[in-house]
Scaffold this motif. Structure first.
Motif, short mmCIF file in Angstrom:
data_model
loop_
_atom_site.label_atom_id
_atom_site.label_comp_id
_atom_site.label_asym_id
_atom_site.label_seq_id
_atom_site.Cartn_x
_atom_site.Cartn_y
_atom_site.Cartn_z
N LEU A 65 11.79 -4.90 69.54
CA LEU A 65 11.75 -3.45 69.43
C LEU A 65 12.22 -3.00 68.06
O LEU A 65 11.62 -2.11 67.44
N VAL A 66 13.28 -3.59 67.56
CA VAL A 66 13.82 -3.23 66.25
C VAL A 66 12.78 -3.45 65.17
O VAL A 66 12.53 -2.58 64.32
N ARG A 67 12.14 -4.61 65.19
CA ARG A 67 11.12 -4.91 64.18
C ARG A 67 9.97 -3.91 64.24
O ARG A 67 9.50 -3.42 63.20
N ALA A 68 9.54 -3.58 65.45
CA ALA A 68 8.43 -2.64 65.61
C ALA A 68 8.79 -1.27 65.06
O ALA A 68 7.98 -0.61 64.39
N LEU A 69 10.00 -0.79 65.34
CA LEU A 69 10.42 0.52 64.86
C LEU A 69 10.54 0.55 63.34
O LEU A 69 10.15 1.53 62.69
N ILE A 70 11.07 -0.51 62.77
CA ILE A 70 11.18 -0.59 61.31
C ILE A 70 9.80 -0.57 60.68
O ILE A 70 9.55 0.13 59.69
N GLU A 71 8.88 -1.33 61.25
CA GLU A 71 7.52 -1.39 60.71
C GLU A 71 6.79 -0.05 60.83
O GLU A 71 5.89 0.25 60.04
N GLU A 72 7.20 0.76 61.80
CA GLU A 72 6.60 2.08 61.95
C GLU A 72 7.29 3.13 61.07
O GLU A 72 6.94 4.31 61.10
N GLY A 73 8.29 2.71 60.28
CA GLY A 73 8.89 3.59 59.30
C GLY A 73 10.08 4.40 59.77
O GLY A 73 10.54 5.31 59.07
N PHE A 74 10.63 4.08 60.95
CA PHE A 74 11.81 4.79 61.44
C PHE A 74 13.07 4.25 60.80
O PHE A 74 13.19 3.04 60.56
N SER A 75 14.04 5.13 60.53
CA SER A 75 15.39 4.66 60.26
C SER A 75 16.02 4.36 61.61
O SER A 75 15.68 4.97 62.62
#
Length: 218
Positions: free
Chosen positions: A93-103
């Motif tokens: 989940l962390v990797r996916a959120l980072i890749e989508e540009g979220f802090s």
């Protein structure tokens, strides 16, 4: 668009997903999307999210979590619980959120670690809140990557906890927050007394209540 490599086989147990402001700690006031994971390894007597304590076999694919998160305008995500590090697929989940540009921010009691986060930890703001239920133990891997220590000030808390050797680096860096339990006046006074005591020893800590509760926000 969601990235194709996020597979629905990767799923986590989620209690709720909602938008509010970050009402605690050093990032207070930040517009945030909260992902509250289900299940915790501790049982603190004053826990304000008792419905998120028990583990569940009901899960949501990471792709579904991302779809829900993208319904909100905020670009800062807080993963909380429960205890996020109790979830084996947290790093997915962390990797996916980072890749989508979220802090990204993770709130943890500090007792557990997910090795899948080793390569991404520097991209995450980790808020560690050591608990009396674990004798304020924090996994050394968590301390290594922690950006702030947030102590809940209750009957059991004292300045001796903050002054432990394992917390000294964050104390010297002025990354320690004292949060009065339940915003109760007695604990606010206790937090201010501890803040003054530490100030006399040459240390600066912040006293920050739960601001979202003061504002009537979730």
């Amino acid at each position: 668009m969601l990235r194709d490599k996020v597979r629905t086989a990767n799923a986590l147990s989620v209690n709720e997903i909602y938008e509010s402001i970050q009402g605690e700690g050093l990032l207070v006031g930040t517009p945030s999307i909260f992902i509250r994971l289900q299940g915790c390894n501790l049982r603190c007597p004053w826990c304000d999210q008792p419905e998120a304590l028990s583990f569940s076999n009901t899960t949501i694919p990471v792709e579904g979590i991302l779809q829900k998160v993208q319904e909100f305008p905020a670009r800062h995500v807080v993963i909380t619980g429960g205890e996020p590090f109790a979830h084996q697929n947290l790093h997915v989940l962390v990797r996916a959120l980072i890749e989508e540009g979220f802090s990204l921010q993770i709130e943890t009691n500090g007792t557990l670690w997910n090795e899948g986060l080793d390569s991404m930890a520097e991209q995450v703001h980790i808020t560690c809140s050591p608990k009396a239920a674990a004798n304020f133990f924090v996994n050394p891997r968590v301390i290594k990557h922690t950006n702030e220590l947030k102590f809940v000030v209750d009957e059991e808390f004292s300045s001796d906890v903050v002054l432990r050797e394992e917390f000294r680096g964050l104390l010297l860096a002025e990354k320690v927050v004292l949060q009065p339990e339940g915003n109760k006046v007695s604990f606010l006074r206790k937090a201010l007394d501890i803040q003054r005591e530490l100030s006399l020893k040459g240390f600066k800590v912040r006293v920050i209540p739960q601001v979202h509760k003061l504002l009537g926000l979730p």
